[in-house]
Motif scaffolding. Structure first.
Motif, mmCIF file in Angstrom:
data_model
loop_
_atom_site.group_PDB
_atom_site.id
_atom_site.type_symbol
_atom_site.label_atom_id
_atom_site.label_comp_id
_atom_site.label_asym_id
_atom_site.label_seq_id
_atom_site.Cartn_x
_atom_site.Cartn_y
_atom_site.Cartn_z
ATOM 1 N N VAL A 46 17.802 -6.208 38.206
ATOM 2 C CA VAL A 46 16.381 -5.894 37.767
ATOM 3 C C VAL A 46 15.423 -6.910 38.131
ATOM 4 O O VAL A 46 15.861 -8.147 37.766
ATOM 5 C CB VAL A 46 16.302 -5.574 35.967
ATOM 6 C CG1 VAL A 46 14.866 -5.383 35.767
ATOM 7 C CG2 VAL A 46 17.258 -4.312 35.826
ATOM 8 N N MET A 47 14.458 -6.716 38.880
ATOM 9 C CA MET A 47 13.520 -7.507 39.557
ATOM 10 C C MET A 47 12.163 -7.931 39.025
ATOM 11 O O MET A 47 11.512 -8.754 39.433
ATOM 12 C CB MET A 47 13.069 -7.205 41.029
ATOM 13 C CG MET A 47 14.352 -6.615 41.889
ATOM 14 S SD MET A 47 15.256 -7.865 42.349
ATOM 15 C CE MET A 47 14.273 -9.162 43.459
ATOM 16 N N LEU A 48 12.237 -7.417 37.918
ATOM 17 C CA LEU A 48 10.618 -7.349 37.109
ATOM 18 C C LEU A 48 10.146 -8.886 36.574
ATOM 19 O O LEU A 48 9.048 -9.153 36.461
ATOM 20 C CB LEU A 48 10.786 -6.483 35.866
ATOM 21 C CG LEU A 48 10.984 -4.956 36.057
ATOM 22 C CD1 LEU A 48 11.359 -4.122 34.835
ATOM 23 C CD2 LEU A 48 9.602 -4.445 36.801
ATOM 24 N N GLU A 49 11.377 -9.757 36.473
ATOM 25 C CA GLU A 49 10.636 -10.992 35.983
ATOM 26 C C GLU A 49 10.220 -11.672 37.160
ATOM 27 O O GLU A 49 9.553 -12.773 36.814
ATOM 28 C CB GLU A 49 12.111 -11.767 35.250
ATOM 29 C CG GLU A 49 12.782 -11.027 34.037
ATOM 30 C CD GLU A 49 12.253 -11.414 32.700
ATOM 31 O OE1 GLU A 49 11.748 -12.191 32.618
ATOM 32 O OE2 GLU A 49 12.478 -10.444 31.948
ATOM 33 N N MET A 50 10.652 -11.328 38.142
ATOM 34 C CA MET A 50 10.121 -12.260 39.583
ATOM 35 C C MET A 50 8.826 -11.610 39.831
ATOM 36 O O MET A 50 8.648 -10.727 40.697
ATOM 37 C CB MET A 50 11.199 -12.041 40.468
ATOM 38 C CG MET A 50 12.368 -12.813 40.271
ATOM 39 S SD MET A 50 13.574 -12.429 41.478
ATOM 40 C CE MET A 50 13.046 -13.250 42.992
ATOM 41 N N ASN A 51 7.960 -11.746 39.148
ATOM 42 C CA ASN A 51 6.340 -11.153 39.255
ATOM 43 C C ASN A 51 5.213 -11.930 39.691
ATOM 44 O O ASN A 51 4.095 -11.657 39.493
ATOM 45 C CB ASN A 51 6.237 -10.213 38.318
ATOM 46 C CG ASN A 51 6.277 -10.995 36.956
ATOM 47 O OD1 ASN A 51 6.025 -12.303 36.954
ATOM 48 N ND2 ASN A 51 6.270 -10.431 35.709
ATOM 49 N N ALA A 52 5.546 -13.260 40.371
ATOM 50 C CA ALA A 52 4.303 -14.181 40.522
ATOM 51 C C ALA A 52 3.701 -13.739 41.489
ATOM 52 O O ALA A 52 3.959 -13.143 42.560
ATOM 53 C CB ALA A 52 4.958 -15.536 40.719
ATOM 54 N N ILE A 53 2.364 -14.095 41.525
ATOM 55 C CA ILE A 53 1.351 -13.753 42.671
ATOM 56 C C ILE A 53 0.599 -14.915 42.956
ATOM 57 O O ILE A 53 -0.041 -15.528 42.111
ATOM 58 C CB ILE A 53 0.289 -12.631 42.269
ATOM 59 C CG1 ILE A 53 0.914 -11.272 41.817
ATOM 60 C CG2 ILE A 53 -0.891 -12.441 43.170
ATOM 61 C CD1 ILE A 53 0.089 -10.389 41.229
ATOM 62 N N SER A 54 0.719 -15.274 44.158
ATOM 63 C CA SER A 54 0.030 -16.676 44.608
ATOM 64 C C SER A 54 -1.509 -16.799 44.819
ATOM 65 O O SER A 54 -2.126 -15.470 44.462
ATOM 66 C CB SER A 54 0.483 -17.165 45.999
ATOM 67 O OG SER A 54 -0.022 -16.173 47.129
ATOM 68 N N GLU A 55 -2.238 -17.539 44.844
ATOM 69 C CA GLU A 55 -3.652 -17.516 45.009
ATOM 70 C C GLU A 55 -3.940 -16.903 46.331
ATOM 71 O O GLU A 55 -2.923 -17.087 47.322
ATOM 72 C CB GLU A 55 -4.282 -19.177 45.333
ATOM 73 C CG GLU A 55 -4.657 -19.599 44.095
ATOM 74 C CD GLU A 55 -5.596 -18.796 43.162
ATOM 75 O OE1 GLU A 55 -6.959 -18.560 43.977
ATOM 76 O OE2 GLU A 55 -5.213 -18.519 41.915
ATOM 77 N N VAL A 56 -4.962 -16.023 46.489
ATOM 78 C CA VAL A 56 -5.430 -15.206 47.558
ATOM 79 C C VAL A 56 -5.870 -16.172 48.898
ATOM 80 O O VAL A 56 -6.544 -17.247 48.641
ATOM 81 C CB VAL A 56 -6.261 -14.292 47.291
ATOM 82 C CG1 VAL A 56 -6.910 -13.700 48.397
ATOM 83 C CG2 VAL A 56 -5.768 -13.239 46.367
ATOM 84 N N ASN A 57 -5.278 -16.093 49.932
ATOM 85 C CA ASN A 57 -5.811 -16.955 51.050
ATOM 86 C C ASN A 57 -6.921 -16.035 51.722
ATOM 87 O O ASN A 57 -6.612 -15.056 52.421
ATOM 88 C CB ASN A 57 -4.785 -17.039 52.133
ATOM 89 C CG ASN A 57 -5.273 -17.469 53.184
ATOM 90 O OD1 ASN A 57 -6.425 -17.734 53.584
ATOM 91 N ND2 ASN A 57 -4.245 -18.255 54.135
ATOM 92 N N ASN A 58 -8.163 -16.287 51.404
ATOM 93 C CA ASN A 58 -9.405 -15.389 51.672
ATOM 94 C C ASN A 58 -9.613 -15.681 53.199
ATOM 95 O O ASN A 58 -11.050 -15.084 53.486
ATOM 96 C CB ASN A 58 -10.523 -15.263 50.718
ATOM 97 C CG ASN A 58 -11.197 -16.703 50.460
ATOM 98 O OD1 ASN A 58 -10.353 -17.785 51.056
ATOM 99 N ND2 ASN A 58 -12.297 -16.805 49.921
ATOM 100 N N VAL A 59 -9.225 -16.349 53.930
ATOM 101 C CA VAL A 59 -9.855 -16.624 55.102
ATOM 102 C C VAL A 59 -8.568 -15.965 56.313
ATOM 103 O O VAL A 59 -9.154 -15.092 57.040
ATOM 104 C CB VAL A 59 -9.395 -18.207 55.513
ATOM 105 C CG1 VAL A 59 -9.735 -18.405 56.967
ATOM 106 C CG2 VAL A 59 -10.284 -19.016 54.807
ATOM 107 N N ASP A 60 -7.402 -15.951 55.833
ATOM 108 C CA ASP A 60 -6.434 -15.348 56.680
ATOM 109 C C ASP A 60 -6.283 -13.776 56.020
ATOM 110 O O ASP A 60 -5.227 -13.013 56.580
ATOM 111 C CB ASP A 60 -5.159 -15.859 56.701
ATOM 112 C CG ASP A 60 -5.287 -17.337 57.462
ATOM 113 O OD1 ASP A 60 -5.857 -17.417 58.546
ATOM 114 O OD2 ASP A 60 -4.538 -18.354 56.864
ATOM 115 N N LEU A 61 -6.744 -13.520 54.727
ATOM 116 C CA LEU A 61 -6.669 -12.363 54.041
ATOM 117 C C LEU A 61 -5.252 -12.215 53.770
ATOM 118 O O LEU A 61 -4.576 -11.165 54.175
ATOM 119 C CB LEU A 61 -7.205 -11.289 54.939
ATOM 120 C CG LEU A 61 -8.770 -11.519 55.258
ATOM 121 C CD1 LEU A 61 -9.252 -10.222 56.131
ATOM 122 C CD2 LEU A 61 -9.668 -11.951 54.286
#
Lengths: 409, 458
Positions: free
Chosen positions: B88-103
């Motif tokens: 079960v993969m649900l605990e691995m749910n981190a989202i990094s800061e968006v890189n809005n130059v390289d999109l």
């Protein structure tokens, strides 16, 4: 890879399953397509990320019991009871599965099979002995009123009256919530409403027992309460607690077969009526507020507009909606019996809601429920202690009274 | 599985995260196909290191491992058909800061699709793939199934946004593959091989995804037609007019009637087909394109046409299309949602064939879907407790697949082959190509421990 333990358990399913109420719900059980829509909205799933606590998971467990794959177990019971009863899943289910009815049926089965949380026995005991959810004597029903200086109890507890205000256990006995009934009776007085409290003749409405699966025990309470209102010759029964309202409105007739000859109204509806009639003239309040829909008032009773209209009747108040509102409002975490069964989970759900409140930029988080007010109030206070947040929770009736008082100053 | 093996898993993942109780295994045994296969053990993992240890162990003892996200798949991808470990993969749910130059945004596999989009929205960006289950589904699941959505015609599908991946191979190695650059031709394109591989080749633990700027304006159009052929002709003419719409959705007569039964919103029950078209981009372009769409629909004898530009109005127009599946799902106890896909030019033939097949077997089939990209959802309304009807349903599905292939189409546009379509794969894939696929599988997973019983079965 055969699982010996499973086979053993399946062979031993109880004979009492014959009476299981969930059997009768076969079609509804089967209609769950396991699409997962409920995962996105269930406050319990979102905070546990565990499928077995999601509505879809609970339904699959109920189906497994109904198909005699597994017996009623303590583990299953814990999962079923870990629910705020916010009914968001029922209202959003694409297949129209009556999730709430299935959950109610399985809780009754669990009670019959003596597989329910111990704390519920304690609750039942309290209600049976004292007719309220505390162990305090029911004579203390109006203690919140006595503490108001200069109160003549005779003005509030009468033999007959046009309106009966059914205060509810939490507002009657929990000092944290006294400000709500106090505001309501003050407003009723201002509007010259002929009303009475039931005092010790008010018994718990039975909602906590319904949620526990102890439906049979509620009948006596319902009969007593209906009788008490009829005795007062009342035309209107008012409740400030949405769960009392929901129980009175949707359960009492089913339970007792008695058609109440009086109108059942939530305070927010009644106060709006008084404002519209000019019996109450709200004062101005230059303030930003948001409104949280209590599950039993909103989704479970369809009352979304009256509390909002009441708020907007106060000049200069700005109502800012949260990202989730009305039919899609998230739960405050105080629903069901989850606060006593899993306080940490309840607090997490309340914290989620507090986050939504903060995003509105409002100064006051309003609700029309003493339980929502309490859970959100606690969550907001915690945020305050963490720094930066200056925001309080309040009932719509309290805000209305505040507007009148501010006008006088 | 042996008790000692469970103990070992507990040492890797922690006692609380290794579960063998039957109540839990029932709940981790289904997905949105409603099929059920109980795993022997559920393991909730926290990082690639744990997964690597588990896979090394599973590979040594030949224990099946089936990765699981939110289990909203429609082809049985996350079902542990041979038992073993449900990972079960649900605990691995981190989202990094968006890189809005390289999109770009880097996310763990268990991140929920809509959360990725919301993170991007803060920077005026969006994550285009929008599968129906986006509020629940995970990016890992989306990558495994190469999930599509409503915006496929203009914005493509999941594979068009996966730049690089962190993978754990069935033999336990952790590798990084792909590049976060716009262009990269360094070696074989493993990223595209993994995307859509249904968790049979490797376990995706992290992905860097591409994002796009949110279009400045949008307009929605709802057009109805007396018959399917006119609607299809309108679709053809819209594309011929040089307009690539963001969405070009289609709803058939059976579905329209189901929606009207459920919502009672005043739809004309005799309507043959309904198109919901959305154009987006710069305001002036949107205006001009909406006008062209209107002209084209008019030329194709549309019976009604409504245009909406404000968010509220657009929302109203979409309410019918949004309710399509719910409305169909309420007709009978079971709903089987297929995703046969044909070239845009062959849609009418497919819908007609589906209707003929429905008639032949006495079944009720509503069809709606993504007309713009030829990805239709023939939805069979049935009761799978009725075994006689189940046999008819199976025959009908097979005939739909055969017709789809005849029309130059593909078995699955966006749901995957998984368990439910594995036996049909050879309708589309030649013996030689099938063998090549099997050899690829063997290279990655010599002991066939990763999601066995899916995609390739014989």
């Amino acid at each position: 890879m055969a699982d010996k333990k499973n086979n053993h358990e399946i062979k031993n399913h109880q004979s009492s399953l014959k009476t299981a109420k969930v059997f009768k719900k076969g079609d509804d059980l089967f209609a769950c397509s396991r699409c997962g829509t409920c995962l996105a909205i269930c406050p319990v799933y979102k905070n546990t990320l565990d499928e077995s606590f999601a509505p879809r998971g609970k339904l699959s467990l109920i189906e497994a019991v109904a198909n005699k794959r597994i017996p009623f177990t303590d583990r299953l019971s814990k999962k079923i009871y870990t629910c705020t009863m916010c009914d968001f899943c029922t209202s959003e289910c694409p297949s129209g599965v009556k999730v709430n009815e299935l959950f109610a049926a399985v809780r009754e089965d669990l009670v019959e099979n003596k597989k329910y949380p111990e704390v519920l026995d304690y609750l039942k005991d309290k209600i049976e002995k004292a007719y309220n959810i505390t162990f305090d004597s029911n004579q203390g029903r109006t203690d919140w009123l006595k503490q108001v200086p200069g109160t003549d109890i005779g003005d509030y507890v009468k033999q007959t009256a046009e309106v009966v205000y059914f205060v509810g256990c939490v507002s009657s006995f929990s000092p944290r919530s006294f400000s709500i009934p106090r505001a309501i009776v003050k407003l009723l007085k201002i509007a010259n409403v002929d009303f009475t409290l039931l005092s010790e003749d008010e018994w718990c409405c039975g909602f906590p027992l319904l949620g526990s699966g102890m439906r049979q025990e509620v009948k006596t309470l319902a009969e007593h309460n209906i009788e008490a209102v009829i005795k007062r010759n009342a035309k209107v029964l008012l409740t400030s607690c949405p769960s009392c309202f929901h129980t009175w409105k949707h359960e009492y007739e089913k339970l007792t077969g008695i058609k109440a000859g009086f109108e059942i109204m939530h305070v927010s509806q009644y106060l709006l009526k008084l404002v519209k009639e000019g019996a109450i003239k709200p004062g101005s309040l230059n303030i930003k507020v948001t409104y949280h829909d209590p599950c039993d008032l909103g989704r479970n009773s369809g009352i979304y507009d009256e509390p909002r209209q009441l708020i907007k009747s106060i000049p200069d108040v700005e109502l800012i909606e949260m990202a989730s509102a009305k039919k899609q409002a998230n739960c405050c975490g105080g629903g069901g019996n989850i606060e006593s069964l899993d306080p940490a989970l309840s607090a997490k759900i309340a914290d989620n809601r507090a986050e939504e409140v903060l995003l509105t930029g409002a100064e006051i988080a309003l609700s029309a429920c003493q339980q929502c007010e309490r859970t959100m109030g606690t969550a907001l206070k915690k945020k305050k202690s963490e720094g930066g947040v200056k925001l309080k929770a309040m009932d719509v009736a309290e805000l209305l009274l505040k507007s009148l008082e501010s006008e006088q100053n | 599985m042996k008790q000692s093996q469970i103990k070992y898993l507990e040492e890797i993942a922690g006692q609380d995260f290794v579960i063998t109780d039957i109540e839990d295994k029932i709940c981790f045994g289904y997905d949105s196909t409603r099929l059920e296969f109980m795993p022997d053990v559920i393991v909730k993992v926290k990082d690639a290191g744990q997964i690597s240890s588990i896979l090394k162990f599973a590979n040594e003892y030949k224990i099946p491992v089936t990765p699981r996200g939110a289990a909203t798949g429609l082809s049985g991808g996350c079902l542990a058909v041979n038992g073993g470990i449900s990972l079960v993969m649900l605990e691995m749910n981190a989202i990094s800061e968006v890189n809005n130059v390289d999109l770009l945004v880097e996310v763990q596999a268990g991140a929920i699709t809509v959360d990725v989009d919301k993170a991007a929205n803060k920077y005026g960006l969006f994550y285009p793939p929008d599968p129906g289950s986006l509020k629940t589904s995970t990016i890992g699941g989306n990558i495994a199934e190469n999930a599509g959505g409503l915006r496929g015609l203009k914005y493509g599908v999941t594979k068009d946004y996966v730049k690089s991946l962190e993978l754990v191979l069935p033999t336990g190695e952790i590798i990084n593959t792909g590049a976060i650059t716009v262009k990269s031709v360094s070696g074989y394109n493993i990223v595209d091989l993994i995307t859509g591989s249904e968790g049979t080749l490797a376990i995706v633990t992290k992905a860097t995804l591409g994002l796009l700027p949110i279009p400045k304006a949008k307009a929605s159009v709802l057009a109805t037609f007396d018959d399917m052929a006119s609607a299809a002709s309108a679709v053809r003419d819209i594309v011929a007019a040089g307009i690539i719409t963001a969405t070009l959705e289609f709803v058939d007569n059976v579905t329209i009637n189901a929606i009207e039964d459920y919502l009672n919103i005043g739809l004309d029950r005799n309507t043959g087909a309904m198109l919901l078209i959305e154009v987006d981009g710069y305001e002036a372009a949107v205006e001009a394109e909406a006008q062209t769409v209107k002209d084209v629909c008019g030329k194709n004898n549309c019976s009604s046409f409504r245009l909406a530009t404000s968010a509220e109005e657009r929302d109203r127009l979409w309410s019918a299309r949004r309710a399509a599946l719910s409305s169909l799902a309420r007709v009978r106890p079971s709903t089987i949602l297929e995703d046969a896909t044909v070239p845009r030019s062959r849609i009418v033939e497919l819908v007609e064939a589906v209707n003929d097949i429905a008639k032949k077997y006495g079944l009720s089939i509503g069809t709606f879907g993504h007309a713009g990209d030829g990805n239709l959802h023939p939805t069979i309304l049935t009761d799978l407790r009725d075994k006689e009807e189940e046999v008819k349903v199976e025959k009908a599905i097979e005939e739909i697949f055969i017709k789809t292939i005849e029309l130059g189409g593909t078995l699955s546009g966006e749901h995957g082959i998984g368990l439910t379509k594995a036996k049909f794969l050879k309708l589309e894939v030649s013996e030689d190509a099938y063998r090549l696929m099997k050899n690829i599988k063997k290279t990655f997973d010599p002991n066939n421990i990763l999601n066995p019983g899916k995609l390739l079965i014989n």
